[in-house]
Design an enzyme around this catalytic site. Structure first.
Site, PDB file in Angstrom:
ATOM      1  N   SER A 142      -6.571  21.323  24.452  1.00  0.00           N
ATOM      2  CA  SER A 142      -6.167  20.988  25.827  1.00  0.00           C
ATOM      3  C   SER A 142      -4.695  21.344  25.978  1.00  0.00           C
ATOM      4  CB  SER A 142      -6.355  19.489  26.076  1.00  0.00           C
ATOM      5  OG  SER A 142      -5.633  19.087  27.222  1.00  0.00           O
ATOM      6  N   TYR A 155      -5.050  10.718  23.143  1.00  0.00           N
ATOM      7  CA  TYR A 155      -5.773  11.927  23.561  1.00  0.00           C
ATOM      8  C   TYR A 155      -4.910  13.166  23.284  1.00  0.00           C
ATOM      9  CZ  TYR A 155      -8.187  15.392  26.393  1.00  0.00           C
ATOM     10  OH  TYR A 155      -8.838  16.534  26.804  1.00  0.00           O
TER      11      TYR A 155
HETATM   12  P1  NAP Z   1     -17.611  16.473  30.213  1.00  0.00           P
HETATM   13  O1  NAP Z   1     -18.310  17.175  31.333  1.00  0.00           O
HETATM   14  O2  NAP Z   1     -17.476  14.986  30.285  1.00  0.00           O
HETATM   15  O3  NAP Z   1     -18.316  16.909  28.860  1.00  0.00           O
HETATM   16  C1  NAP Z   1     -18.165  16.210  27.658  1.00  0.00           C
HETATM   17  C2  NAP Z   1     -19.323  16.589  26.761  1.00  0.00           C
HETATM   18  O4  NAP Z   1     -19.153  15.924  25.506  1.00  0.00           O
HETATM   19  C3  NAP Z   1     -20.663  16.147  27.347  1.00  0.00           C
HETATM   20  O5  NAP Z   1     -21.618  17.144  27.088  1.00  0.00           O
HETATM   21  C4  NAP Z   1     -20.980  14.893  26.556  1.00  0.00           C
HETATM   22  O6  NAP Z   1     -22.402  14.773  26.449  1.00  0.00           O
HETATM   23  C5  NAP Z   1     -20.354  15.230  25.212  1.00  0.00           C
HETATM   24  N1  NAP Z   1     -20.061  14.015  24.472  1.00  0.00           N
HETATM   25  C6  NAP Z   1     -19.261  12.976  24.835  1.00  0.00           C
HETATM   26  N2  NAP Z   1     -19.288  12.017  23.895  1.00  0.00           N
HETATM   27  C7  NAP Z   1     -20.132  12.466  22.914  1.00  0.00           C
HETATM   28  C8  NAP Z   1     -20.592  11.916  21.699  1.00  0.00           C
HETATM   29  N3  NAP Z   1     -20.200  10.690  21.280  1.00  0.00           N
HETATM   30  N4  NAP Z   1     -21.462  12.637  20.952  1.00  0.00           N
HETATM   31  C9  NAP Z   1     -21.881  13.855  21.364  1.00  0.00           C
HETATM   32  N5  NAP Z   1     -21.480  14.425  22.508  1.00  0.00           N
HETATM   33  C10 NAP Z   1     -20.621  13.730  23.279  1.00  0.00           C
HETATM   34  O7  NAP Z   1     -16.121  17.013  30.073  1.00  0.00           O
HETATM   35  P2  NAP Z   1     -15.543  18.480  29.758  1.00  0.00           P
HETATM   36  O8  NAP Z   1     -14.337  18.610  30.585  1.00  0.00           O
HETATM   37  O9  NAP Z   1     -16.588  19.511  29.843  1.00  0.00           O
HETATM   38  O10 NAP Z   1     -15.068  18.266  28.250  1.00  0.00           O
HETATM   39  C11 NAP Z   1     -15.297  19.221  27.238  1.00  0.00           C
HETATM   40  C12 NAP Z   1     -14.052  19.336  26.387  1.00  0.00           C
HETATM   41  O11 NAP Z   1     -12.994  19.882  27.164  1.00  0.00           O
HETATM   42  C13 NAP Z   1     -13.516  18.025  25.806  1.00  0.00           C
HETATM   43  O12 NAP Z   1     -13.187  18.224  24.447  1.00  0.00           O
HETATM   44  C14 NAP Z   1     -12.260  17.767  26.618  1.00  0.00           C
HETATM   45  O13 NAP Z   1     -11.312  17.027  25.887  1.00  0.00           O
HETATM   46  C15 NAP Z   1     -11.809  19.186  26.885  1.00  0.00           C
HETATM   47  N6  NAP Z   1     -10.899  19.344  28.007  1.00  0.00           N
HETATM   48  C16 NAP Z   1     -11.273  19.010  29.260  1.00  0.00           C
HETATM   49  C17 NAP Z   1     -10.376  19.157  30.307  1.00  0.00           C
HETATM   50  C18 NAP Z   1     -10.731  18.782  31.718  1.00  0.00           C
HETATM   51  O14 NAP Z   1      -9.806  18.675  32.545  1.00  0.00           O
HETATM   52  N7  NAP Z   1     -11.995  18.584  32.044  1.00  0.00           N
HETATM   53  C19 NAP Z   1      -9.091  19.682  30.066  1.00  0.00           C
HETATM   54  C20 NAP Z   1      -8.743  20.018  28.758  1.00  0.00           C
HETATM   55  C21 NAP Z   1      -9.646  19.858  27.738  1.00  0.00           C
HETATM   56  P3  NAP Z   1     -23.254  13.420  26.337  1.00  0.00           P
HETATM   57  O15 NAP Z   1     -22.615  12.430  27.254  1.00  0.00           O
HETATM   58  O16 NAP Z   1     -24.612  13.872  26.741  1.00  0.00           O
HETATM   59  O17 NAP Z   1     -23.184  13.030  24.894  1.00  0.00           O
END
Ligand code: NAP
Length: 266
Positions: A142, A155
């Site tokens: 991130s 985080y």
């Molecule tokens: P998201 O839509 O909430 O996706 C998170 C994913 O992780 C979901 O598929 C969720 O699936 C899975 N997950 C959460 N807890 C889990 C667990 N205990 N075991 C297995 N799977 C789990 O958010 P996203 O933005 O796509 O996030 C993906 C990555 O991008 C993360 O690492 C986040 O830190 C990073 N990121 C996001 C942003 C942003 O602004 N969105 C910015 C920078 C980095 P289930 O709930 O089905 O398990």
């Protein structure tokens, strides 16, 4: 014409957001998929759509990567399935709550998922990649890895770990046929924000990218062989200068004598 078969990509956190877009894009590129997350229904719906659209094989692996047993089941898959050529460590959670207002058990669970699971899955994948002489790893970090003051510090720390771990992995394994990319998304329009307690509507639209644009840009960086990709940083020279300064300093950081500025006043 069908794209060339590229092996299997195992994607964690594939049930929504960034992971789901990677799944769709990688299938179109010619990968079979192993999709990992907790929500079976969402994984199944995505798998069915991708199979219909691309005719690729898509396997579901329902696992909680915050639990030892869940991580172990994915580690076993990575060790046993020699078709896996790409690991996308994407599953992660975050929050914006300040340290003193955060529950330490929740912070610890965040480290379990963002750091420990990602590390264990990498350890599970790498020996097979080494024995086959090739393998690729995409780690979703991130921008808070570089700006830990922006959201919650645990985080930010967890994502700084992902960046440093990726840089070290590439340094150690790059000459052995393994490629690593750390992706540093800025604010991206996914469930991440709602799950972390700050609904997306509270953010300035000017700083929020769609998950599709973020992943497509990250894949351009991947194709270019970038170790670090920051899709929302328009002036790439800023990163080059930052990284150049860090590398120039790295050989100067150890010495048998304290720096003169720390000399005791007489
Ligand atoms: P998201 O839509 O909430 O996706 C998170 C994913 O992780 C979901 O598929 C969720 O699936 C899975 N997950 C959460 N807890 C889990 C667990 N205990 N075991 C297995 N799977 C789990 O958010 P996203 O933005 O796509 O996030 C993906 C990555 O991008 C993360 O690492 C986040 O830190 C990073 N990121 C996001 C942003 C942003 O602004 N969105 C910015 C920078 C980095 P289930 O709930 O089905 O398990």
């Amino acid at each position: 014409m069908n794209p060339t078969y590229l092996g299997t990509a195992l994607i964690t956190g594939a049930s929504s957001g960034i992971g789901a877009v990677y799944a769709e894009r990688l299938a179109r590129r010619g990968y079979d998929l192993v999709l990992v997350a907790r929500n079976r229904e969402r994984l199944a719906a995505l798998a069915s759509r991708i199979t219909t659209e691309t005719r690729r094989n898509v396997e579901l692996l329902v696992a909680d990567l915050g639990e030892k047993g869940g991580v172990a089941s994915v580690e076993a898959k990575l060790k046993d399935d020699a078709t896996i050529t790409l690991l996308v460590n994407n599953a992660g959670v975050g929050t914006h709550t300040p340290l003193v207002e955060s529950d330490v058990d929740a912070m610890s669970r965040m480290i379990d998922l963002n750091v420990t699971a990602l590390t264990r899955l990498t350890y599970a994948a790498v020996p097979g990649f080494l024995s086959r002489g090739k393998g690729e790893i995409i780690n979703i970090s991130s921008i808070v890895a570089l700006a830990p003051e922006v959201l919650n510090g645990v985080y930010g720390g967890s994502k700084a770990y992902v960046l440093a771990f990726s840089q070290s992995l590439q340094h150690e394994l790059g000459a052995k046929g393994i490629r690593v990319q750390a992706v540093l998304p800025g604010a991206t329009a996914t469930d991440f924000w709602q799950t972390g307690g700050l609904p997306l509507e509270h953010l300035d639209k000017a700083i929020v990218m769609s998950a599709e644009n973020m992943v497509d840009a990250a894949l351009v960086g991947f194709d270019r062989g970038e170790l670090v990709t920051i899709p929302s940083l328009h002036d790439g020279d800023k990163w080059e200068a930052f990284e150049g300064a860090r590398r120039a300093m790295s050989n100067l950081l150890s010495s048998n004598a304290p720096a003169p500025r720390y000399a005791q006043a007489r």
